[in-house]
Design an enzyme around this catalytic site. Structure first.
Site, mmCIF file in Angstrom:
data_model
loop_
_atom_site.group_PDB
_atom_site.id
_atom_site.type_symbol
_atom_site.label_atom_id
_atom_site.label_comp_id
_atom_site.label_asym_id
_atom_site.label_seq_id
_atom_site.Cartn_x
_atom_site.Cartn_y
_atom_site.Cartn_z
ATOM 1 N N ASN A 107 0.803 -1.228 0.000
ATOM 2 C CA ASN A 107 0.000 0.000 0.000
ATOM 3 C C ASN A 107 0.841 1.286 0.000
ATOM 4 O O ASN A 107 0.334 2.350 -0.343
ATOM 5 C CB ASN A 107 -0.942 0.020 1.208
ATOM 6 C CG ASN A 107 -2.230 -0.760 0.923
ATOM 7 O OD1 ASN A 107 -2.567 -1.013 -0.244
ATOM 8 N ND2 ASN A 107 -2.949 -1.146 1.964
ATOM 9 N N LEU A 345 -3.730 -9.401 5.655
ATOM 10 C CA LEU A 345 -3.351 -9.018 4.293
ATOM 11 C C LEU A 345 -2.023 -8.252 4.243
ATOM 12 O O LEU A 345 -1.572 -7.859 3.170
ATOM 13 C CB LEU A 345 -4.459 -8.182 3.645
ATOM 14 C CG LEU A 345 -5.811 -8.910 3.458
ATOM 15 C CD1 LEU A 345 -6.830 -7.995 2.776
ATOM 16 C CD2 LEU A 345 -5.647 -10.201 2.662
ATOM 17 N N HIS A 346 -1.418 -7.996 5.403
ATOM 18 C CA HIS A 346 -0.059 -7.444 5.448
ATOM 19 C C HIS A 346 0.094 -6.168 4.619
ATOM 20 O O HIS A 346 1.122 -5.966 3.946
ATOM 21 C CB HIS A 346 0.958 -8.505 4.985
ATOM 22 C CG HIS A 346 0.719 -9.851 5.609
ATOM 23 N ND1 HIS A 346 0.001 -10.836 4.986
ATOM 24 C CD2 HIS A 346 1.054 -10.332 6.818
ATOM 25 C CE1 HIS A 346 -0.088 -11.893 5.776
ATOM 26 N NE2 HIS A 346 0.541 -11.609 6.903
ATOM 27 N N CYS A 347 -0.930 -5.301 4.676
ATOM 28 C CA CYS A 347 -0.901 -4.012 3.950
ATOM 29 C C CYS A 347 -0.670 -4.200 2.462
ATOM 30 O O CYS A 347 -0.138 -3.294 1.800
ATOM 31 C CB CYS A 347 0.165 -3.065 4.491
ATOM 32 S SG CYS A 347 -0.056 -2.651 6.199
ATOM 33 N N SER A 348 -1.014 -5.358 1.928
ATOM 34 C CA SER A 348 -0.783 -5.550 0.498
ATOM 35 C C SER A 348 -1.885 -6.394 -0.136
ATOM 36 O O SER A 348 -1.645 -7.539 -0.551
ATOM 37 C CB SER A 348 0.599 -6.177 0.262
ATOM 38 O OG SER A 348 0.864 -6.195 -1.122
#
Ligand code: PMP
Length: 388
Positions: A107, A345-348
């Site tokens: 992101n 989602l690990h910022c992605s």
């Protein structure tokens, strides 16, 4: 004074979010900065301020040496990799520009690009394969469709550990009159870097991940050929207070406001640590992540995302289970075994969409400084026990 938290975390496998612990040299350098370097660097010529300025100068040189750069003034201290990504994107791109970007971006790239798309930048996303690899031929095909201002790609992925072919992408971009802008958050500290050779026009990275420095400080390399607009303006420490706008010279052009001296000094110590021990640490991380991959891949119902074991990756991987939810798995690893991992989602979301885990996410394990063989074996056994 705050007392130390009574943590139940015994095995830290969240290095891809932030490495911990840090080498003692980093902690000692920051303590030195807090106790001894009181003056504001670049803001005075009295002795204490000059010592601070000297320490920042040395840290910049040591970071530049680690990254394989020539002139260290092209290395900008930024508060985070996210800030560096924003600076290189928002500072260079504008309405009417076309960019080509891989589909595995975090992101820190995706969100500023989405904002730019709303203001008239054409964003062409090139899908990676199911191991997360962006094929340079696909990028070349996309770039040839219309004049393109920039190719944007991360160096390594924060979920699958996939390493991208940055040098090839640089050649393709330059042959077609475009710039290559790289998010190196998961690259620096894990991959031997030679920014002089790599060919990226801009390379942003975090200080607190593989580089083993503190949080709150990152690096942005800008090639001398590009001149992004500064994102913020203010006092610059270059003694030109009468000038109405930011100075043109680097690094001051991009370092408005009092800089994070303790963070910078800590990062400088981390760079020196890597110059001395980086090769050993790299070999160790490669061995541990391979061990983790092999151990998890043998368990029933586990699907490890990203490249197969024999392909080099940075020391992070993610996996899902066909029955046990990723959130539950990560929670149980912490609650029952004191093992710190990260689910979700690990910022992605782009990465998860690419590798097919957008709906349920995955459990991520990142290995790094301080991890041992015994801890990796224990982590695999813990996953086996929860999913049995
Ligand atoms: N890009 C990638 C690939 C990342 O993994 C991260 C951190 N999760 C970032 C950018 C942002 O880094 P920072 O939080 O240090 O700004």
């Amino acid at each position: 004074m705050n007392s130390a938290p009574q943590t139940t975390t015994r095995i830290y496998l969240d290095h891809a979010a932030s490495s911990w612990p840090k080498p003692p040299e980093v902690v000692e350098a920051m303590h030195f900065a807090m106790t001894t370097l009181g003056g504001n660097p670049g803001r005075g010529v009295y002795d204490l301020a000059m010592h601070s300025a000297r320490a920042v100068f040395d840290a910049r040189n040591d970071c530049a040496r680690l990254l394989g750069m020539g002139a260290s003034e092209n290395l900008i201290f930024v508060p985070s990799c996210t800030f560096g990504c924003n600076l290189m994107l928002l500072g260079l791109l504008g309405p009417g520009d076309r960019v080509v970007v891989g589909s595995m971006e975090h992101n820190a790239i995706a969100r500023p690009l989405n904002a730019l798309a709303e203001s008239g930048v054409e964003v062409v996303v090139v899908p990676a394969d199911d191991t997360g690899f962006v094929d340079p031929d696909d990028v070349e095909a996309a770039i040839r469709v219309a004049p393109t201002r920039a190719v944007i790609c991360q160096h390594a992925n924060n979920i699958t550990g996939t390493i991208q072919a940055i040098a090839d992408l640089a050649d393709i971009a330059h042959e077609n009159g475009a710039r290559l802008l790289v998010d190196g958050a998961q690259g620096a500290g894990h991959l031997r870097l030679d920014l002089g050779m790599l060919g990226a026009d801009a390379y942003a990275t975090s200080g607190h991940k593989g580089l083993l420095g503190p949080q709150g400080i990152g690096l942005l390399y800008l090639s001398p050929e590009i001149d992004p607009r500064p994102l913020i303006e203010g006092g610059s420490g270059s003694g030109d207070s009468q000038s109405a706008r930011m100075p043109l010279d680097r690094p001051d052009r991009y370092e408005a406001g009092t800089i994070n001296t303790p963070g910078i000094v800590g990062l400088g110590a981390a760079a020196r640590w890597h110059l001395e021990y980086g090769a050993t640490q790299h070999a160790r991380e490669s061995r541990l992540i391979r061990m983790l991959h092999d151990g998890l891949a043998e368990l029933d119902g586990i699907m490890v995302l990203g490249p197969p074991a024999q392909v080099e990756r940075v020391p992070v991987l993610a996996f899902s289970h066909d029955r046990v939810d990723a959130d539950v798995l990560s929670f149980e690893l912490d609650r029952r075994f004191g093992i710190a991992t990260r689910a979700g989602l690990h910022c992605s979301p782009w990465s998860h969409e690419t590798v097919g885990t957008l709906q349920h996410g995955a459990v991520r394990m990142g290995v790094g400084f301080g991890n041992t063989d015994a801890q990796i074996i224990e982590a695999v056994e813990a996953v086996a026990s929860i999913t049995a």
